[in-house]
Design a protein around this motif. Structure first.
Motif, PDB file in Angstrom:
ATOM      1  N   THR A 193     -38.866  21.786  -6.249  1.00 24.08           N
ATOM      2  CA  THR A 193     -37.654  22.240  -6.935  1.00 24.08           C
ATOM      3  C   THR A 193     -37.768  23.752  -7.085  1.00 24.08           C
ATOM      4  O   THR A 193     -38.624  24.238  -7.833  1.00 24.08           O
ATOM      5  CB  THR A 193     -37.519  21.596  -8.324  1.00 24.08           C
ATOM      6  OG1 THR A 193     -37.398  20.179  -8.180  1.00 24.08           O
ATOM      7  CG2 THR A 193     -36.288  22.136  -9.054  1.00 24.08           C
ATOM      8  N   PRO A 194     -36.975  24.524  -6.353  1.00 18.63           N
ATOM      9  CA  PRO A 194     -37.085  25.985  -6.402  1.00 18.63           C
ATOM     10  C   PRO A 194     -36.975  26.529  -7.818  1.00 18.63           C
ATOM     11  O   PRO A 194     -36.114  26.113  -8.595  1.00 18.63           O
ATOM     12  CB  PRO A 194     -35.899  26.452  -5.535  1.00 18.63           C
ATOM     13  CG  PRO A 194     -35.659  25.292  -4.605  1.00 18.63           C
ATOM     14  CD  PRO A 194     -35.923  24.069  -5.440  1.00 18.63           C
ATOM     15  N   GLY A 195     -37.904  27.430  -8.154  1.00 19.22           N
ATOM     16  CA  GLY A 195     -37.851  28.099  -9.439  1.00 19.22           C
ATOM     17  C   GLY A 195     -38.395  27.316 -10.606  1.00 19.22           C
ATOM     18  O   GLY A 195     -38.404  27.818 -11.727  1.00 19.22           O
ATOM     19  N   GLY A 196     -38.884  26.099 -10.355  1.00 20.05           N
ATOM     20  CA  GLY A 196     -39.380  25.278 -11.444  1.00 20.05           C
ATOM     21  C   GLY A 196     -40.887  25.314 -11.554  1.00 20.05           C
ATOM     22  O   GLY A 196     -41.579  25.903 -10.724  1.00 20.05           O
ATOM     23  N   GLU A 197     -41.419  24.656 -12.614  1.00 19.23           N
ATOM     24  CA  GLU A 197     -42.868  24.581 -12.782  1.00 19.23           C
ATOM     25  C   GLU A 197     -43.446  23.445 -11.956  1.00 19.23           C
ATOM     26  O   GLU A 197     -44.641  23.220 -11.922  1.00 19.23           O
ATOM     27  CB  GLU A 197     -43.231  24.378 -14.256  1.00 19.23           C
ATOM     28  CG  GLU A 197     -42.906  23.000 -14.811  1.00 19.23           C
ATOM     29  CD  GLU A 197     -41.520  22.921 -15.444  1.00 19.23           C
ATOM     30  OE1 GLU A 197     -41.161  21.840 -15.942  1.00 19.23           O
ATOM     31  OE2 GLU A 197     -40.825  23.957 -15.444  1.00 19.23           O
ATOM     32  N   GLY A 198     -42.577  22.734 -11.273  1.00 17.10           N
ATOM     33  CA  GLY A 198     -42.925  21.586 -10.450  1.00 17.10           C
ATOM     34  C   GLY A 198     -41.628  20.906 -10.101  1.00 17.10           C
ATOM     35  O   GLY A 198     -40.550  21.364 -10.517  1.00 17.10           O
ATOM     36  N   PRO A 199     -41.674  19.800  -9.367  1.00 17.08           N
ATOM     37  CA  PRO A 199     -40.418  19.136  -9.029  1.00 17.08           C
ATOM     38  C   PRO A 199     -39.721  18.575 -10.259  1.00 17.08           C
ATOM     39  O   PRO A 199     -40.367  18.060 -11.171  1.00 17.08           O
ATOM     40  CB  PRO A 199     -40.853  18.020  -8.076  1.00 17.08           C
ATOM     41  CG  PRO A 199     -42.278  17.762  -8.432  1.00 17.08           C
ATOM     42  CD  PRO A 199     -42.838  19.091  -8.824  1.00 17.08           C
ATOM     43  N   SER A 200     -38.409  18.672 -10.277  1.00 15.85           N
ATOM     44  CA  SER A 200     -37.641  18.102 -11.379  1.00 15.85           C
ATOM     45  C   SER A 200     -37.635  16.585 -11.263  1.00 15.85           C
ATOM     46  O   SER A 200     -37.913  16.009 -10.206  1.00 15.85           O
ATOM     47  CB  SER A 200     -36.199  18.614 -11.337  1.00 15.85           C
ATOM     48  OG  SER A 200     -35.540  18.118 -10.172  1.00 15.85           O
ATOM     49  N   MET A 201     -37.330  15.917 -12.362  1.00 15.10           N
ATOM     50  CA  MET A 201     -37.220  14.467 -12.335  1.00 15.10           C
ATOM     51  C   MET A 201     -36.146  14.036 -11.347  1.00 15.10           C
ATOM     52  O   MET A 201     -36.286  13.049 -10.629  1.00 15.10           O
ATOM     53  CB  MET A 201     -36.900  13.947 -13.741  1.00 15.10           C
ATOM     54  CG  MET A 201     -36.865  12.441 -13.845  1.00 15.10           C
ATOM     55  SD  MET A 201     -38.459  11.669 -13.445  1.00 15.10           S
ATOM     56  CE  MET A 201     -37.990   9.928 -13.574  1.00 15.10           C
ATOM     57  N   GLU A 202     -35.072  14.801 -11.276  1.00 15.53           N
ATOM     58  CA  GLU A 202     -33.979  14.478 -10.358  1.00 15.53           C
ATOM     59  C   GLU A 202     -34.450  14.514  -8.907  1.00 15.53           C
ATOM     60  O   GLU A 202     -34.170  13.597  -8.120  1.00 15.53           O
ATOM     61  CB  GLU A 202     -32.825  15.464 -10.546  1.00 15.53           C
ATOM     62  CG  GLU A 202     -31.650  15.213  -9.624  1.00 15.53           C
ATOM     63  CD  GLU A 202     -30.532  16.224  -9.811  1.00 15.53           C
ATOM     64  OE1 GLU A 202     -29.512  16.103  -9.105  1.00 15.53           O
ATOM     65  OE2 GLU A 202     -30.687  17.129 -10.657  1.00 15.53           O
ATOM     66  N   ASP A 203     -35.183  15.569  -8.536  1.00  9.14           N
ATOM     67  CA  ASP A 203     -35.641  15.687  -7.150  1.00  9.14           C
ATOM     68  C   ASP A 203     -36.710  14.647  -6.820  1.00  9.14           C
ATOM     69  O   ASP A 203     -36.740  14.091  -5.716  1.00  9.14           O
ATOM     70  CB  ASP A 203     -36.170  17.095  -6.891  1.00  9.14           C
ATOM     71  CG  ASP A 203     -35.055  18.130  -6.836  1.00  9.14           C
ATOM     72  OD1 ASP A 203     -33.896  17.743  -6.607  1.00  9.14           O
ATOM     73  OD2 ASP A 203     -35.348  19.324  -7.036  1.00  9.14           O
ATOM     74  N   LEU A 204     -37.608  14.393  -7.772  1.00  6.90           N
ATOM     75  CA  LEU A 204     -38.612  13.351  -7.551  1.00  6.90           C
ATOM     76  C   LEU A 204     -37.960  11.991  -7.378  1.00  6.90           C
ATOM     77  O   LEU A 204     -38.315  11.227  -6.471  1.00  6.90           O
ATOM     78  CB  LEU A 204     -39.590  13.308  -8.727  1.00  6.90           C
ATOM     79  CG  LEU A 204     -40.871  14.133  -8.632  1.00  6.90           C
ATOM     80  CD1 LEU A 204     -41.685  13.947  -9.905  1.00  6.90           C
ATOM     81  CD2 LEU A 204     -41.696  13.741  -7.416  1.00  6.90           C
ATOM     82  N   SER A 205     -37.008  11.668  -8.240  1.00  8.54           N
ATOM     83  CA  SER A 205     -36.330  10.375  -8.173  1.00  8.54           C
ATOM     84  C   SER A 205     -35.605  10.202  -6.851  1.00  8.54           C
ATOM     85  O   SER A 205     -35.621   9.122  -6.254  1.00  8.54           O
ATOM     86  CB  SER A 205     -35.334  10.239  -9.327  1.00  8.54           C
ATOM     87  OG  SER A 205     -35.997  10.183 -10.562  1.00  8.54           O
ATOM     88  N   LYS A 206     -34.948  11.265  -6.402  1.00  8.90           N
ATOM     89  CA  LYS A 206     -34.225  11.197  -5.139  1.00  8.90           C
ATOM     90  C   LYS A 206     -35.178  10.856  -3.990  1.00  8.90           C
ATOM     91  O   LYS A 206     -34.878   9.987  -3.150  1.00  8.90           O
ATOM     92  CB  LYS A 206     -33.531  12.540  -4.861  1.00  8.90           C
ATOM     93  CG  LYS A 206     -32.631  12.546  -3.648  1.00  8.90           C
ATOM     94  CD  LYS A 206     -32.032  13.935  -3.425  1.00  8.90           C
ATOM     95  CE  LYS A 206     -31.231  14.382  -4.627  1.00  8.90           C
ATOM     96  NZ  LYS A 206     -30.593  15.717  -4.397  1.00  8.90           N
TER      97      LYS A 206
END
Length: 215
Positions: A193-206
């Protein structure tokens, strides 16, 4: 002499090992191949080995972004996918500066045993500021909390076999092309997830749901 320096001096071998780990990480390439395959020393939760979906996280107990991901996303991810056994969650250690402190933290987590490994790792991340500034006191407190004596904690962080195993795990990470933490892979494909501390829950779930939906 700072608390971190005093702690690192407790084991010259630990400091040398940690420096080598850091150097190997810095020299790693960008190929992500192999990040999803089983590796020696994996610590896992959720579904058993051979599950349809495996989520691998490379992280460090001294990495601020890893601690932030734990604070902001871990519980939602765990509730949705780990507790329900929809995925096999695998945690892999990749020490970050101050590397001697990270190596020591992981050593104590492993000495606590598989059933308490994640308890130690998560507690060190939750209290990361104190851990980095006063590692000895923090490790003794956390170690005592999972049933380890001060002598056992000291033995954990100076154990030659454990340090060699840490070397091996770091080499495996660099061969997988992992250069930053936290790094997440869903069935071998990195999720970012660009700009995050790690992947967002949304991106992981997808990514996870796409793998679960496959025939």
């Amino acid at each position: 002499m700072s608390a971190t320096t005093r702690y690192a001096a407790m084991s010259r071998r630990a400091a040398m090992t940690a420096a080598a780990l850091t150097a190997m990480v810095a020299l790693a390439g960008c190929n992500s191949g192999g990040a999803g395959a089983a590796a020696e020393g994996d610590m896992a939760m959720g579904a058993p080995e051979g599950a349809k979906v495996t989520v691998v996280e490379y992280a460090s107990v001294t990495c601020p972004h890893c601690a932030a991901w734990q604070d902001n996303t871990w519980e939602a991810f765990k509730t949705a996918y780990v507790d329900t056994n929809k995925v096999r969650y695998v945690f892999r250690e990749l020490p970050t500066p101050p590397a001697p402190v990270a190596v020591a933290g992981f050593a104590v987590a492993r000495c606590a045993g598989e059933d308490r490994y994640f308890q130690v790792v998560h507690e060190l991340m939750s209290d990361q500021r104190a851990f980095v500034s006063d590692p000895r006191t923090t490790l003794m407190r956390v170690g005592n909390g999972v049933g380890l004596s001060e002598q056992e904690v000291q033995a954990c962080i100076t154990d030659e076999a454990a340090l060699k195993a840490a070397d091996d795990r770091a080499q495996a990470a660099t061969k997988a092309g992992v250069t930053t933490t936290p790094a997440f892979f869903v069935n071998g494909t990195q999720v970012i997830t660009p700009g995050g501390e790690g992947p967002s829950m949304e991106d992981l779930s997808k990514a996870i749901e796409a793998e679960l939906a496959k025939g």
